[in-house]
Design a protein around this motif. Structure first.
Motif, mmCIF file in Angstrom:
data_model
loop_
_atom_site.group_PDB
_atom_site.id
_atom_site.type_symbol
_atom_site.label_atom_id
_atom_site.label_comp_id
_atom_site.label_asym_id
_atom_site.label_seq_id
_atom_site.Cartn_x
_atom_site.Cartn_y
_atom_site.Cartn_z
ATOM 1 N N LEU B 35 96.268 -4.529 94.731
ATOM 2 C CA LEU B 35 96.560 -5.858 95.540
ATOM 3 C C LEU B 35 97.215 -6.943 95.569
ATOM 4 C CD1 LEU B 35 93.027 -4.795 97.167
ATOM 5 C CD2 LEU B 35 94.971 -3.917 98.188
ATOM 6 N N GLY B 36 97.219 -7.411 94.099
ATOM 7 C CA GLY B 36 97.685 -8.626 93.729
ATOM 8 C C GLY B 36 96.288 -9.693 93.871
ATOM 9 N N LEU B 37 96.487 -11.426 93.910
ATOM 10 C CA LEU B 37 95.573 -11.885 93.817
ATOM 11 C C LEU B 37 95.199 -11.875 95.212
ATOM 12 C CD1 LEU B 37 97.567 -15.203 91.309
ATOM 13 C CD2 LEU B 37 96.046 -13.205 90.809
ATOM 14 N N ALA B 38 94.209 -12.639 95.091
ATOM 15 C CA ALA B 38 93.335 -12.367 96.501
ATOM 16 C C ALA B 38 91.996 -14.255 96.245
ATOM 17 C CB ALA B 38 92.445 -10.975 96.785
ATOM 18 N N PRO B 39 91.806 -14.521 96.944
ATOM 19 C CA PRO B 39 90.293 -15.441 96.894
ATOM 20 C C PRO B 39 88.834 -14.654 96.701
ATOM 21 C CG PRO B 39 91.331 -15.127 99.235
ATOM 22 C CD PRO B 39 92.020 -14.984 98.234
ATOM 23 N N ALA B 40 87.926 -15.606 96.134
ATOM 24 C CA ALA B 40 87.140 -14.564 95.895
ATOM 25 C C ALA B 40 85.783 -14.061 96.898
ATOM 26 C CB ALA B 40 85.480 -15.242 95.047
ATOM 27 N N LYS B 41 86.290 -14.799 98.967
ATOM 28 C CA LYS B 41 85.440 -14.038 99.612
ATOM 29 C C LYS B 41 86.151 -12.588 100.625
ATOM 30 C CE LYS B 41 87.826 -17.677 103.131
ATOM 31 N NZ LYS B 41 86.950 -18.430 104.281
ATOM 32 N N SER B 42 87.541 -12.505 99.444
ATOM 33 C CA SER B 42 88.156 -11.305 100.109
ATOM 34 C C SER B 42 88.806 -10.727 98.713
ATOM 35 C CB SER B 42 89.612 -12.122 101.067
ATOM 36 O OG SER B 42 90.223 -12.483 100.755
ATOM 37 N N THR B 43 88.476 -9.867 97.808
ATOM 38 C CA THR B 43 88.219 -9.807 96.644
ATOM 39 C C THR B 43 87.862 -8.376 97.159
ATOM 40 O OG1 THR B 43 88.277 -11.706 95.205
ATOM 41 C CG2 THR B 43 88.106 -9.196 94.717
ATOM 42 N N ALA B 44 88.726 -7.071 97.061
ATOM 43 C CA ALA B 44 87.685 -5.855 97.133
ATOM 44 C C ALA B 44 87.159 -4.908 95.927
ATOM 45 C CB ALA B 44 89.497 -4.811 97.603
ATOM 46 N N GLU B 45 85.720 -4.783 96.486
ATOM 47 C CA GLU B 45 85.244 -4.487 95.612
ATOM 48 C C GLU B 45 85.220 -2.478 95.478
ATOM 49 O OE1 GLU B 45 81.465 -4.941 96.102
ATOM 50 O OE2 GLU B 45 81.201 -7.190 95.822
ATOM 51 N N ALA B 46 85.806 -2.242 96.288
ATOM 52 C CA ALA B 46 86.221 -1.274 97.474
ATOM 53 C C ALA B 46 87.545 -1.762 98.039
ATOM 54 C CB ALA B 46 85.561 -0.208 97.572
ATOM 55 N N VAL B 47 88.119 0.473 98.260
ATOM 56 C CA VAL B 47 89.104 -0.229 99.353
ATOM 57 C C VAL B 47 88.993 1.029 99.980
ATOM 58 C CG1 VAL B 47 91.484 -0.096 99.924
ATOM 59 C CG2 VAL B 47 91.117 -1.700 98.296
ATOM 60 N N ALA B 48 88.879 0.570 101.399
ATOM 61 C CA ALA B 48 89.550 2.002 102.620
ATOM 62 C C ALA B 48 90.198 1.740 103.344
ATOM 63 C CB ALA B 48 87.959 1.700 103.918
ATOM 64 N N ARG B 49 91.045 2.825 102.624
ATOM 65 C CA ARG B 49 92.274 3.057 103.864
ATOM 66 C C ARG B 49 92.761 3.587 105.185
ATOM 67 N NH1 ARG B 49 97.668 5.263 100.235
ATOM 68 N NH2 ARG B 49 97.370 3.240 99.582
ATOM 69 N N THR B 50 93.350 2.427 106.312
ATOM 70 C CA THR B 50 93.226 3.326 107.026
ATOM 71 C C THR B 50 94.429 3.303 107.697
ATOM 72 O OG1 THR B 50 92.116 2.863 109.416
ATOM 73 C CG2 THR B 50 91.880 0.769 108.353
ATOM 74 N N VAL B 51 94.816 3.431 109.544
ATOM 75 C CA VAL B 51 95.898 3.785 109.841
ATOM 76 C C VAL B 51 95.759 2.471 111.067
ATOM 77 C CG1 VAL B 51 97.047 5.003 111.609
ATOM 78 C CG2 VAL B 51 97.108 5.761 109.513
#
Lengths: 573, 189
Positions: B35-51
């Protein structure tokens, strides 16, 4: 699918089996379906693994939008916007917001619109804009606490959030409205071209997100930026690039129609009132004016002017009140001491330091007059003039703060005329207030002597200066007749149409306190010689002071709210 | 004594502060899952894919999760439909989750025009009773339905079957014509 076939098979083969009820139970049936749906297939597991172990997955899609090598000497990074590709979808705005973790309603990138052309060939050109990472950033020069840095290698103009004390001067100084004040945090924040992303080879959020690849990062030559600015090649209807040398390149293969204008070109909108600043400006000018008027009377018009003790304390009190009001403007006032850092380049630093010196000298002077009334009059006079000089220096710095923004309605003669005019008007008004206070608190003998000596002089000076100042301010309305939508015409429209009540109140109080009441006082002066200072006379001086002060506060509020600022093209609203 | 002095001086803010809490708040850190760089408050611990549910284009979105709660969203790169891009509505697709005006229960419009929250059962009973009432009074052809391009093909087939064979509706239209076709025509002008 396997589950469904199982169900069909099972139902078909053994319809009367007792355990088929389990399948017919809707909740568990749905549960099993959902479970199966959520379990990843082998392909999905592999894809997930691939995703998890790759670097930033999008790198390949934006590699062409990043420069191949870092900038060399005399070069820097810059945004390049291909106008032919910008559709105005604002994905860049939302992506910047999300990927940089900005707060609700906070955006560092904006999309505007230029419109023009003819009925048969109308042109609508969307323009995406963020910080232009200028060669000579006005925000950086203006900042009194050195909260801005221009990276020597990349040229990126970065804001140090923890260094900022929230004076918002950069929001006035930037012609492109880039630094955004965050009220809750009490600081300004802005675009840093996602410098941490660039450092690891990722593209800035806006560059990554643009579905049309309209935004790119390029290396530009400083020389080229200066040459382009000389030819005013930046963007139609944008602020003059020579103010700050913006490095963004807006490119297009098309020839724009000659009548291309921002979609919001004819809209006028009132600006931020900055009340603490308005109060601080007016009261510092009152205080400085008070000391100047006192010194002029003391030095040139009489040997040893009466009331000078009361008047010095009076002027000092307003000065201290002003300095108190000025801290209310800061987002983080406890860091006010940092203002000394920008002394080399920031007029705001210089103003704060000048008024700091002024306040200390004024305290010394007032203390001298009160506690050592028999001190050497030459020393007292010398100290008094030092107070006046440092105060005038402060007023000059105040004026330069606004002149520096290069807004037309804040050009040198306009700002200086208003600030010095306010100092003169309120300096005289403060003298009348001192008379009132002295009579009420002490005795009327000294007051009578003062009125006899200087009453007429003060009335005539007030009439002349107030009249001239009001005339000068009213002369701004001539710009209503400008054919072009100039900045001055915008200001005049704001005064006349958007804020008519404030404008009316300003001129009404100005005429009352600066013209009508001094004229009435003048009429009564002859009668006072015999009767001494009467109660009605004092009442008039009190009203005169309040009217003049309100008038100047309203003038200063209009000074901020009706000053049209240069800006990038905005959208339709 | 020197300890007290040190404590006191620690209270004085520094003259130059380059790395305090305000700077940290927006600091970007490397993210997992490509996912590349992200600020701490939006860093992913897990990812859910959705449409994305906003239109029928079908863009794939990665929802960043922290403690099973969505905290941010990025368009999925590598997905053939959107290639890591999203429109501003897609980028803001999480905004509806906790929107105060989100529809979470059926609302029944009363005579005065006010909307009252009712149960699904009451909503469906009312819907059926009124539809049947209109058809009984004006004939089955007196009503029509407008479908959406945002439902799956199977659901679309079911809607058609229910409306035509179950309810006797003859007329239907959909937003593929009401919305998409007009937009396509407008953008090709």
């Amino acid at each position: 699918m396997t589950l469904l076939t199982d169900v069909v098979e099972e139902l078909g083969s053994t319809p009367a089996e007792p355990d088929s009820a389990q399948f017919l139970d809707a909740a568990s049936f749905l549960g099993r379906l959902l479970e199966e749906q959520q379990a990843p297939t082998a392909v999905e597991t592999f894809a997930r693994y691939h995703d998890d172990h790759a670097g930033a997955a999008r790198v390949s899609s934006y590699r062409a939008l990043l420069p191949a090598s870092p900038p060399g000497p005399g070069q820097q990074y810059a945004f390049e916007v291909d106008l032919d590709r910008c559709s105005g979808c604002k994905a860049c705005v939302t992506a910047c917001h999300t990927l940089n973790g900005l707060d609700e309603q906070e955006t560092w990138r904006d999309v505007g619109l230029l419109v023009g052309g003819s009925k048969s060939l109308p042109v609508m050109q969307h323009v995406t804009a963020a910080c232009h990472h200028c060669l000579e950033p006005a925000c950086l020069t203006a900042c009194p606490v050195n909260a801005y840095e221009k990276d020597p290698a990349t040229g990126i103009v970065k804001h140090l959030d923890d260094q900022c004390f929230g004076c918002q001067y950069c929001t006035l100084a930037c012609p492109y409205d880039v630094p955004k004040y965050h009220r809750a945090k009490g600081i300004v924040r802005k675009c840093d071209m996602c410098s941490s992303r660039l450092a690891v080879g990722e593209a800035p959020a806006c560059v990554q997100a643009c579905p049309h690849q309209a935004i790119a990062i390029r290396v530009v030559d400083a020389r080229q930026v200066i040459d382009d600015a000389e030819a005013a090649q930046f963007l139609p209807a944008a602020p003059d690039p020579q103010m700050t040398y913006p490095t963004t390149t807006y490119k297009t293969k098309r020839a724009f129609p000659r009548n291309l204008l921002p979609a919001d070109y004819f809209r006028v909108s009132t600006q931020h009132a900055h009340w603490p600043l308005a109060v601080m400006l007016v009261l510092t000018q009152l205080s400085v004016g008070g000391f100047c008027v006192g010194m002029i009377l003391d030095t040139f018009l009489s040997d040893h002017a009466p009331l000078r003790q009361t008047h010095a304390i009076n002027s000092l009190a307003f000065g201290l009140l002003a300095l108190g009001a000025s801290t209310l403007h800061l987002g983080r006032p406890w860091l006010a001491f940092r203002a000394v850092l920008g002394l080399k380049h920031s007029w705001l630093s210089r103003e704060i330091v000048a008024f700091g010196v002024f306040a200390k000298l004024a305290i010394l002077y007032a203390a001298l007059l009160v506690f050592f009334p028999d001190a050497d009059p030459r020393f007292a006079q010398w100290l008094g003039w030092s107070v006046a000089a440092s105060g005038l220096l402060g007023v000059y710095c105040s004026a330069m703060i606004y002149v520096f923004t290069k807004r037309e309605c804040w050009n040198f003669p306009r700002v200086i005329a208003k600030f010095v005019g306010t100092a003169a008007v309120l300096g005289i008004a403060a003298m009348w207030l001192s008379l009132l206070l002295s009579t009420v608190l002490q005795s009327s003998a000294e007051s009578s002597r003062f009125v006899a000596l200087h009453g007429a002089q003060l009335c005539w000076a007030m009439l002349a200066i107030s009249g001239a100042k009001l005339f000068w301010e009213a002369a701004a309305f001539r710009h209503l007749l400008d054919r072009r939508m100039t900045a001055m015409r915008r200001s005049a429209i704001l005064m006349a149409r958007e804020l008519p009540r404030t404008t009316l109140a300003r001129f009404a109080t100005g005429l009352l306190g600066g013209v009508l009441l001094p004229a009435i006082l003048l009429q009564h002066l002859d009668a006072l010689d015999t009767a001494g200072v009467s109660a009605p006379f004092l009442a008039i001086t009190g009203v005169l002071f309040v009217a003049c002060l309100s008038g100047e506060l309203l003038e200063r509020s209009l000074f901020f709210t009706t000053c049209a600022s240069p800006r990038m093209p905005g959208g339709l609203r | 004594m020197s300890g007290a002095l040190a404590k006191f001086t620690a209270l004085i803010p520094p003259l130059v502060d380059r790395h305090g809490p305000l700077t940290e708040e927006l600091l970007l850190a490397p993210g997992k899952f490509g996912l590349g760089l992200a600020p701490a408050k939006s860093t992913a611990e897990a990812v859910a894919r959705t449409v994305c549910g906003f239109c029928s284009t079908g863009c794939c979105l990665n929802v960043h999760l922290q403690d099973d709660e969505p905290v941010a969203l990025t368009p999925a790169s590598g997905y053939p439909v959107n290639l890591g891009m999203a429109c501003p509505k897609g980028w803001e697709a999480l905004a509806v989750l906790d929107a105060p005006d989100r529809a979470v229960t059926p609302l029944l419009r009363e005579r005065g025009g006010a909307q009252r929250a009712v149960s699904w059962d009451e909503a469906l009973q009312t819907f059926v009773a009124r539809m049947k009432g209109i058809q009984a009074e004006h004939g089955p052809e007196s009503i029509a339905f407008l479908s959406s391009g945002q439902i799956a093909t199977e659901e679309m087939a079911f809607l058609g079957a229910l409306a035509k064979f179950g309810m006797g509706i003859r007329h239907c239209d959909s937003n593929t014509r009401q919305c998409m076709a007009t937009a396509a025509t407008a953008s090709s002008v």
